[in-house]
Design a protein around this motif. Structure first.
Motif, PDB file in Angstrom:
ATOM      1  N   ALA A 259      13.714  12.619  -4.368  1.00 26.55           N
ATOM      2  CA  ALA A 259      13.641  14.083  -4.299  1.00 26.55           C
ATOM      3  C   ALA A 259      14.889  14.658  -3.614  1.00 26.55           C
ATOM      4  O   ALA A 259      15.389  15.706  -4.023  1.00 26.55           O
ATOM      5  CB  ALA A 259      12.374  14.517  -3.572  1.00 26.55           C
ATOM      6  N   GLU A 260      15.417  13.967  -2.629  1.00 26.15           N
ATOM      7  CA  GLU A 260      16.600  14.486  -1.922  1.00 26.15           C
ATOM      8  C   GLU A 260      17.871  14.423  -2.770  1.00 26.15           C
ATOM      9  O   GLU A 260      18.899  14.975  -2.388  1.00 26.15           O
ATOM     10  CB  GLU A 260      16.813  13.798  -0.566  1.00 26.15           C
ATOM     11  CG  GLU A 260      16.909  12.306  -0.631  1.00 26.15           C
ATOM     12  CD  GLU A 260      15.582  11.588  -0.396  1.00 26.15           C
ATOM     13  OE1 GLU A 260      15.634  10.405  -0.010  1.00 26.15           O
ATOM     14  OE2 GLU A 260      14.514  12.173  -0.600  1.00 26.15           O
TER      15      GLU A 260
ATOM     16  N   ALA B 196      17.964  15.811  -5.694  1.00 29.22           N
ATOM     17  CA  ALA B 196      17.801  16.900  -6.660  1.00 29.22           C
ATOM     18  C   ALA B 196      19.056  17.766  -6.798  1.00 29.22           C
ATOM     19  O   ALA B 196      19.442  18.122  -7.914  1.00 29.22           O
ATOM     20  CB  ALA B 196      16.592  17.760  -6.299  1.00 29.22           C
TER      21      ALA B 196
ATOM     22  N   CYS C  37      21.139  18.138 -10.281  1.00 23.24           N
ATOM     23  CA  CYS C  37      21.402  19.438 -10.916  1.00 23.24           C
ATOM     24  C   CYS C  37      22.897  19.636 -11.132  1.00 23.24           C
ATOM     25  O   CYS C  37      23.311  20.160 -12.172  1.00 23.24           O
ATOM     26  CB  CYS C  37      20.821  20.567 -10.070  1.00 23.24           C
ATOM     27  SG  CYS C  37      19.025  20.653 -10.135  1.00 23.24           S
TER      28      CYS C  37
ATOM     29  N   GLU D 122      17.844  27.124 -10.106  1.00 24.82           N
ATOM     30  CA  GLU D 122      16.829  27.028  -9.050  1.00 24.82           C
ATOM     31  C   GLU D 122      15.556  26.398  -9.590  1.00 24.82           C
ATOM     32  O   GLU D 122      14.918  25.593  -8.912  1.00 24.82           O
ATOM     33  CB  GLU D 122      16.535  28.417  -8.454  1.00 24.82           C
ATOM     34  CG  GLU D 122      15.643  28.367  -7.233  1.00 24.82           C
ATOM     35  CD  GLU D 122      16.217  27.538  -6.078  1.00 24.82           C
ATOM     36  OE1 GLU D 122      15.418  26.854  -5.408  1.00 24.82           O
ATOM     37  OE2 GLU D 122      17.433  27.569  -5.837  1.00 24.82           O
ATOM     38  N   ASN D 123      15.193  26.723 -10.835  1.00 22.71           N
ATOM     39  CA  ASN D 123      14.009  26.124 -11.453  1.00 22.71           C
ATOM     40  C   ASN D 123      14.182  24.614 -11.598  1.00 22.71           C
ATOM     41  O   ASN D 123      13.251  23.844 -11.343  1.00 22.71           O
ATOM     42  CB  ASN D 123      13.716  26.745 -12.815  1.00 22.71           C
ATOM     43  CG  ASN D 123      13.278  28.183 -12.717  1.00 22.71           C
ATOM     44  OD1 ASN D 123      12.864  28.660 -11.664  1.00 22.71           O
ATOM     45  ND2 ASN D 123      13.371  28.908 -13.816  1.00 22.71           N
TER      46      ASN D 123
ATOM     47  N   LEU E 221      16.152  22.654  -9.791  1.00 25.03           N
ATOM     48  CA  LEU E 221      16.146  22.085  -8.446  1.00 25.03           C
ATOM     49  C   LEU E 221      14.714  21.927  -7.921  1.00 25.03           C
ATOM     50  O   LEU E 221      14.325  20.859  -7.440  1.00 25.03           O
ATOM     51  CB  LEU E 221      16.971  22.973  -7.510  1.00 25.03           C
ATOM     52  CG  LEU E 221      17.242  22.454  -6.113  1.00 25.03           C
ATOM     53  CD1 LEU E 221      18.025  21.148  -6.147  1.00 25.03           C
ATOM     54  CD2 LEU E 221      18.005  23.504  -5.320  1.00 25.03           C
ATOM     55  N   THR E 222      13.916  22.982  -8.050  1.00 24.84           N
ATOM     56  CA  THR E 222      12.522  22.941  -7.593  1.00 24.84           C
ATOM     57  C   THR E 222      11.726  21.909  -8.375  1.00 24.84           C
ATOM     58  O   THR E 222      10.970  21.122  -7.794  1.00 24.84           O
ATOM     59  CB  THR E 222      11.877  24.338  -7.741  1.00 24.84           C
ATOM     60  OG1 THR E 222      12.616  25.266  -6.948  1.00 24.84           O
ATOM     61  CG2 THR E 222      10.431  24.331  -7.306  1.00 24.84           C
ATOM     62  N   THR E 223      11.898  21.887  -9.685  1.00 22.42           N
ATOM     63  CA  THR E 223      11.168  20.936 -10.526  1.00 22.42           C
ATOM     64  C   THR E 223      11.511  19.506 -10.133  1.00 22.42           C
ATOM     65  O   THR E 223      10.622  18.663  -9.974  1.00 22.42           O
ATOM     66  CB  THR E 223      11.476  21.181 -12.016  1.00 22.42           C
ATOM     67  OG1 THR E 223      11.021  22.490 -12.370  1.00 22.42           O
ATOM     68  CG2 THR E 223      10.801  20.151 -12.906  1.00 22.42           C
TER      69      THR E 223
ATOM     70  N   ARG F 228      12.764  18.335  -7.272  1.00 19.86           N
ATOM     71  CA  ARG F 228      12.252  18.013  -5.932  1.00 19.86           C
ATOM     72  C   ARG F 228      10.764  17.687  -5.990  1.00 19.86           C
ATOM     73  O   ARG F 228      10.310  16.744  -5.352  1.00 19.86           O
ATOM     74  CB  ARG F 228      12.495  19.177  -4.972  1.00 19.86           C
ATOM     75  CG  ARG F 228      13.911  19.266  -4.493  1.00 19.86           C
ATOM     76  CD  ARG F 228      14.083  20.373  -3.477  1.00 19.86           C
ATOM     77  NE  ARG F 228      15.454  20.448  -3.035  1.00 19.86           N
ATOM     78  CZ  ARG F 228      16.084  21.588  -2.786  1.00 19.86           C
ATOM     79  NH1 ARG F 228      15.461  22.746  -2.903  1.00 19.86           N
ATOM     80  NH2 ARG F 228      17.332  21.573  -2.395  1.00 19.86           N
ATOM     81  N   ASN F 229      10.021  18.479  -6.750  1.00 23.07           N
ATOM     82  CA  ASN F 229       8.578  18.259  -6.848  1.00 23.07           C
ATOM     83  C   ASN F 229       8.240  17.021  -7.666  1.00 23.07           C
ATOM     84  O   ASN F 229       7.432  16.194  -7.255  1.00 23.07           O
ATOM     85  CB  ASN F 229       7.883  19.477  -7.470  1.00 23.07           C
ATOM     86  CG  ASN F 229       7.935  20.689  -6.573  1.00 23.07           C
ATOM     87  OD1 ASN F 229       8.075  20.586  -5.358  1.00 23.07           O
ATOM     88  ND2 ASN F 229       7.820  21.858  -7.167  1.00 23.07           N
ATOM     89  N   ARG F 230       8.845  16.894  -8.826  1.00 17.92           N
ATOM     90  CA  ARG F 230       8.452  15.835  -9.761  1.00 17.92           C
ATOM     91  C   ARG F 230       8.928  14.455  -9.330  1.00 17.92           C
ATOM     92  O   ARG F 230       8.240  13.459  -9.555  1.00 17.92           O
ATOM     93  CB  ARG F 230       8.977  16.145 -11.165  1.00 17.92           C
ATOM     94  CG  ARG F 230       8.517  17.473 -11.764  1.00 17.92           C
ATOM     95  CD  ARG F 230       7.073  17.543 -12.209  1.00 17.92           C
ATOM     96  NE  ARG F 230       6.668  16.573 -13.188  1.00 17.92           N
ATOM     97  CZ  ARG F 230       6.815  16.682 -14.511  1.00 17.92           C
ATOM     98  NH1 ARG F 230       7.386  17.746 -15.034  1.00 17.92           N
ATOM     99  NH2 ARG F 230       6.369  15.737 -15.312  1.00 17.92           N
TER     100      ARG F 230
END
Length: 164
Positions: free
Chosen positions: A9-10, A12, A16, A38-39, A41-43, A45-47
Motif C-alpha cells: 500500500a505504501e 501507491a 501512480c 487521486e482516485n 492513489l486511494t484505490t 492504497r485500499n486494494r
C-alpha cells in the motif's frame, strides 16, 4: 538477477507515478491532471492492503539506490460467468506495465510480468487480458499472449451520477 517484490500500500504513490509514465509513453504527452490521479492513489492504497486482494502489483526498486521504483506490473482479478473458453470464470487483467525510461531494456518489465502471471495462476485465473502498446507487443507475445478474435467493444459513459 532481478529482484521483484510484491507491491505494498505504501508504494501507491510510486505506482501512480509509473502509471503516468506509461500513459505518457503511449500518448507522447503527459496526461492531464484530474480526479483520476487521486482516485488511483486511494484505490491502490485500499486494494493493495486487503487481506485477500484481487488487485496486485509487482515492482523492481531503482537499481541506483535512490528512493522509488524502476518498474511495475499491476493487475486485477474479476469473476465473470464461466464459459467454454473460461470454465473457472476468473479473469485477470493487466492494468499497467511501466518502466522508468532511464531503466528500460534491462528485463524489469519482463520480470514484473512473470511475477503477476504467477500470481494470476496461483489465484486460479485461467484467462488473462491486457491492452498492448506497439512497444509492448513483442514482450507480451514472448510471454504467450496472442491477439484475440474477441468482438470486444467499448462504451465510455459520462462521469455523472446515475442515481435512479
Amino acid at each position: 538477477m532481478i529482484e521483484v517484490r510484491r507491491a505494498r500500500a505504501e508504494d501507491a504513490g510510486e505506482l501512480c507515478r509509473l502509471r503516468q509514465v506509461m500513459w505518457t509513453t503511449l500518448d507522447a504527452r503527459k496526461p492531464e491532471p484530474g480526479p483520476w490521479q487521486e482516485n488511483a492513489l486511494t484505490t491502490l492504497r485500499n486494494r493493495l492492503g486487503e487481506p485477500d486482494p484481487t488487485v496486485a502489483g509487482f515492482v523492481v526498486a531503482r537499481p541506483d539506490g535512490a528512493a522509488g521504483l524502476a518498474a511495475c506490473a499491476m493487475g486485477g482479478i474479476e469473476e465473470w460467468l464461466p464459459g467454454p473458453r473460461n470454465p473457472s470464470g476468473r479473469v485477470g487483467h493487466v492494468h499497467s506495465v511501466s518502466t522508468e525510461p532511464l531503466f528500460r531494456r534491462r528485463g524489469y518489465s519482463r520480470a514484473c510480468m512473470r511475477a503477476i502471471l504467477d500470481w494470476f495462476e496461483e489465484s486460479g485465473v485461467t484467462n488473462v487480458t491486457l491492452n498492448a502498446s506497439a512497444q509492448g507487443q513483442p514482450l507480451y507475445a514472448s510471454l504467450g499472449f496472442v491477439r484475440s478474435d474477441d468482438p470486444a467493444m467499448w462504451l465510455y459513459l459520462p462521469e455523472v451520477s446515475r442515481a435512479r
